[in-house]
Design a protein around this motif. Structure first.
Motif, PDB file in Angstrom:
ATOM      1  N   LEU A 153       0.826  -1.204   0.000  1.00  0.00           N
ATOM      2  CA  LEU A 153       0.000   0.000   0.000  1.00  0.00           C
ATOM      3  C   LEU A 153       0.863   1.258   0.000  1.00  0.00           C
ATOM      4  O   LEU A 153       0.611   2.203  -0.766  1.00  0.00           O
ATOM      5  N   LEU A 154       1.893   1.298   0.848  1.00  0.00           N
ATOM      6  CA  LEU A 154       2.777   2.466   0.890  1.00  0.00           C
ATOM      7  C   LEU A 154       3.528   2.644  -0.424  1.00  0.00           C
ATOM      8  O   LEU A 154       3.714   3.769  -0.903  1.00  0.00           O
ATOM      9  N   CYS A 155       3.964   1.541  -1.001  1.00  0.00           N
ATOM     10  CA  CYS A 155       4.677   1.616  -2.282  1.00  0.00           C
ATOM     11  C   CYS A 155       3.754   2.145  -3.379  1.00  0.00           C
ATOM     12  O   CYS A 155       4.156   3.001  -4.189  1.00  0.00           O
ATOM     13  N   SER A 156       2.515   1.664  -3.415  1.00  0.00           N
ATOM     14  CA  SER A 156       1.565   2.151  -4.419  1.00  0.00           C
ATOM     15  C   SER A 156       1.266   3.626  -4.210  1.00  0.00           C
ATOM     16  O   SER A 156       1.143   4.394  -5.175  1.00  0.00           O
ATOM     17  N   TRP A 157       1.159   4.030  -2.955  1.00  0.00           N
ATOM     18  CA  TRP A 157       0.914   5.444  -2.642  1.00  0.00           C
ATOM     19  C   TRP A 157       2.065   6.316  -3.148  1.00  0.00           C
ATOM     20  O   TRP A 157       1.848   7.390  -3.735  1.00  0.00           O
ATOM     21  N   ALA A 158       3.306   5.844  -2.934  1.00  0.00           N
ATOM     22  CA  ALA A 158       4.458   6.606  -3.394  1.00  0.00           C
ATOM     23  C   ALA A 158       4.496   6.686  -4.922  1.00  0.00           C
ATOM     24  O   ALA A 158       4.821   7.734  -5.491  1.00  0.00           O
ATOM     25  N   VAL A 159       4.158   5.597  -5.591  1.00  0.00           N
ATOM     26  CA  VAL A 159       4.148   5.603  -7.051  1.00  0.00           C
ATOM     27  C   VAL A 159       3.083   6.561  -7.577  1.00  0.00           C
ATOM     28  O   VAL A 159       3.317   7.320  -8.525  1.00  0.00           O
ATOM     29  N   VAL A 160       1.912   6.541  -6.959  1.00  0.00           N
ATOM     30  CA  VAL A 160       0.834   7.433  -7.385  1.00  0.00           C
ATOM     31  C   VAL A 160       1.232   8.900  -7.200  1.00  0.00           C
ATOM     32  O   VAL A 160       0.964   9.748  -8.058  1.00  0.00           O
ATOM     33  N   GLY A 161       1.904   9.212  -6.088  1.00  0.00           N
ATOM     34  CA  GLY A 161       2.253  10.590  -5.814  1.00  0.00           C
ATOM     35  C   GLY A 161       3.465  11.110  -6.554  1.00  0.00           C
ATOM     36  O   GLY A 161       3.539  12.312  -6.852  1.00  0.00           O
ATOM     37  N   LEU A 162       4.430  10.239  -6.868  1.00  0.00           N
ATOM     38  CA  LEU A 162       5.696  10.697  -7.432  1.00  0.00           C
ATOM     39  C   LEU A 162       5.888  10.365  -8.900  1.00  0.00           C
ATOM     40  O   LEU A 162       6.667  11.040  -9.580  1.00  0.00           O
ATOM     41  N   VAL A 163       5.213   9.352  -9.383  1.00  0.00           N
ATOM     42  CA  VAL A 163       5.512   8.851 -10.726  1.00  0.00           C
ATOM     43  C   VAL A 163       4.360   9.067 -11.690  1.00  0.00           C
ATOM     44  O   VAL A 163       4.553   9.563 -12.806  1.00  0.00           O
ATOM     45  N   MET A 164       3.155   8.712 -11.273  1.00  0.00           N
ATOM     46  CA  MET A 164       2.026   8.756 -12.194  1.00  0.00           C
ATOM     47  C   MET A 164       1.610  10.190 -12.473  1.00  0.00           C
ATOM     48  O   MET A 164       1.694  11.064 -11.608  1.00  0.00           O
ATOM     49  N   ARG A 165       1.133  10.413 -13.685  1.00  0.00           N
ATOM     50  CA  ARG A 165       0.638  11.722 -14.071  1.00  0.00           C
ATOM     51  C   ARG A 165      -0.735  11.966 -13.446  1.00  0.00           C
ATOM     52  O   ARG A 165      -1.447  11.032 -13.094  1.00  0.00           O
ATOM     53  N   ARG A 166      -1.081  13.242 -13.342  1.00  0.00           N
ATOM     54  CA  ARG A 166      -2.370  13.593 -12.742  1.00  0.00           C
ATOM     55  C   ARG A 166      -3.507  13.049 -13.589  1.00  0.00           C
ATOM     56  O   ARG A 166      -3.480  13.102 -14.800  1.00  0.00           O
ATOM     57  N   GLY A 167      -4.498  12.522 -12.910  1.00  0.00           N
ATOM     58  CA  GLY A 167      -5.647  11.952 -13.600  1.00  0.00           C
ATOM     59  C   GLY A 167      -6.423  11.037 -12.673  1.00  0.00           C
ATOM     60  O   GLY A 167      -5.987  10.719 -11.556  1.00  0.00           O
ATOM     61  N   ILE A 168      -7.570  10.605 -13.135  1.00  0.00           N
ATOM     62  CA  ILE A 168      -8.425   9.772 -12.303  1.00  0.00           C
ATOM     63  C   ILE A 168      -7.888   8.354 -12.176  1.00  0.00           C
ATOM     64  O   ILE A 168      -8.215   7.638 -11.224  1.00  0.00           O
ATOM     65  N   PHE A 169      -7.046   7.931 -13.137  1.00  0.00           N
ATOM     66  CA  PHE A 169      -6.562   6.551 -13.107  1.00  0.00           C
ATOM     67  C   PHE A 169      -5.735   6.273 -11.852  1.00  0.00           C
ATOM     68  O   PHE A 169      -5.814   5.191 -11.275  1.00  0.00           O
ATOM     69  N   ARG A 170      -4.954   7.242 -11.429  1.00  0.00           N
ATOM     70  CA  ARG A 170      -4.106   7.002 -10.268  1.00  0.00           C
ATOM     71  C   ARG A 170      -4.925   6.854  -8.989  1.00  0.00           C
ATOM     72  O   ARG A 170      -4.496   6.168  -8.050  1.00  0.00           O
ATOM     73  N   TRP A 171      -6.121   7.463  -8.957  1.00  0.00           N
ATOM     74  CA  TRP A 171      -6.986   7.268  -7.793  1.00  0.00           C
ATOM     75  C   TRP A 171      -7.574   5.860  -7.785  1.00  0.00           C
ATOM     76  O   TRP A 171      -7.811   5.287  -6.716  1.00  0.00           O
ATOM     77  N   PHE A 172      -7.807   5.294  -8.959  1.00  0.00           N
ATOM     78  CA  PHE A 172      -8.233   3.903  -9.027  1.00  0.00           C
ATOM     79  C   PHE A 172      -7.131   2.976  -8.507  1.00  0.00           C
ATOM     80  O   PHE A 172      -7.407   1.989  -7.813  1.00  0.00           O
ATOM     81  N   VAL A 173      -5.889   3.299  -8.850  1.00  0.00           N
ATOM     82  CA  VAL A 173      -4.764   2.490  -8.379  1.00  0.00           C
ATOM     83  C   VAL A 173      -4.649   2.551  -6.862  1.00  0.00           C
ATOM     84  O   VAL A 173      -4.478   1.527  -6.185  1.00  0.00           O
TER      85      VAL A 173
END
Length: 242
Positions: A153-173
Motif C-alpha cells: 500500500l505504501l509503495c503504491s501510494w508513493a508511485v501514485v504521488g511521485l511517478v504517475m501523471r495527474r488523472g483519475i486513473f491514479r486514484w483507481f490504483v
C-alpha cells in the motif's frame, strides 16, 4: 616599525574582500556601492549584485535542482519501498508459506492458492495439521502477512504521488491498493479461523476463498501497473537527462 605600518595600512585583506563581493571586478560593493550610487544620483532601490557566481537565483547546480523540485531523495524513498515490498513478497510467498507445506503433509497453504479452495481442501488440512503447525501459520499471518500488504500500500501510494501523471486513473490504483491491503489482512484471520474452528463453517470457507482469489487478482493487476509506472518513469528520466 613605521615602514611596517605603512605596508599593512589600508587593510589589503578588506580591499580584496570588497572587490570580490562586487558584481564586476574592481567595482565597489556593500556600503561603498550605496554611497557611490547616492553621489551619482542613481536609483538606491536597486540592490547591487554582490556575487558573480549567482546564476538564475541559485548558488550552485545542486541548489537549482532542489529549487526546481528535481532532487532525487523522494525517488530514493520510492525505490526503497519497492525493494522492501518485493523482499516481503518473496519471503512470504516464495519461502515461508512453501516451508509450511512440510507441516501439512505436502499440501499447500490456503494463502498460496490463486483459484481458491473448497471445504474438502480445508478439511484435509485440518486433519494433517496439528496445533503447533496452525500456531506457526497464525504467527506468520500476524507478522509478514500484515507487513507485506501494508508495504504494498505504501509503495503504491508513493508511485501514485511521485511517478504517475495527474488523472483519475491514479486514484483507481490507490483505491485498489487500499482494498488489497484490507482483503489480504482479513483473509489471514479468516484462514486461521477456519483451520481451528469447531465445527467447520462451510459459508466461512467460501468467504475466505473469495477473499483469497480477490486479493491475488488485485495483487497481480496492481503489481503490473506499479512496476510498469516505475519502469516508464526511469525511461523518461533517462531521456530527459542530457
Amino acid at each position: 616599525m613605521s615602514k611596517r605600518r605603512k605596508k599593512v595600512r589600508g587593510n589589503p585583506a578588506r580591499e580584496v574582500t570588497e572587490q570580490e563581493s562586487s558584481g564586476a571586478p574592481g567595482a565597489p560593493g556593500g556600503l561603498r556601492a550605496f554611497r557611490q550610487a547616492r553621489r551619482e544620483g542613481r536609483d538606491l532601490s536597486v540592490t547591487p549584485k554582490r556575487r558573480d557566481d549567482v546564476q538564475d537565483g541559485y548558488l550552485s547546480a545542486a541548489s537549482q535542482r532542489a529549487g526546481e523540485g528535481t532532487d532525487s531523495n523522494p525517488h530514493l524513498l520510492l525505490y526503497a519501498l519497492l525493494g522492501l515490498t518485493v523482499f516481503l513478497f518473496a519471503y512470504l510467498h516464495l519461502y515461508a508459506l512453501p516451508q509450511m507445506n512440510y507441516f501439512a503433509g505436502g499440501f499447500s497453504m490456503p494463502d498460496s492458492r490463486l483459484f481458491g479452495y473448497s471445504v474438502d481442501d480445508i478439511e484435509r488440512l485440518r486433519n494433517v495439521m496439528d496445533s503447533d503447525a496452525t500456531g506457526q501459520l497464525s504467527f506468520l499471518h500476524r507478522t509478514a502477512g500484515i507487513l507485506f500488504p501494508l508495504s504494498f500500500l505504501l509503495c503504491s501510494w508513493a508511485v501514485v504521488g511521485l511517478v504517475m501523471r495527474r488523472g483519475i486513473f491514479r486514484w483507481f490504483v490507490l483505491t485498489g491498493a487500499v482494498l488489497f491491503a484490507a482483503l489480504d489482512i482479513i483473509e489471514n484471520f479468516l484462514i486461521d479461523r477456519i483451520l481451528t474452528m469447531q465445527p467447520l463453517d462451510e459459508g466461512l470457507v467460501a468467504v475466505a476463498s473469495g477473499f483469497t482469489m480477490a486479493s491475488w487478482a488485485l495483487l497481480i493487476i496492481l503489481g503490473a501497473v506499479v512496476i510498469s509506472a516505475v519502469v516508464m518513469s526511469l525511461f523518461r528520466r533517462g531521456l530527459e537527462q542530457p
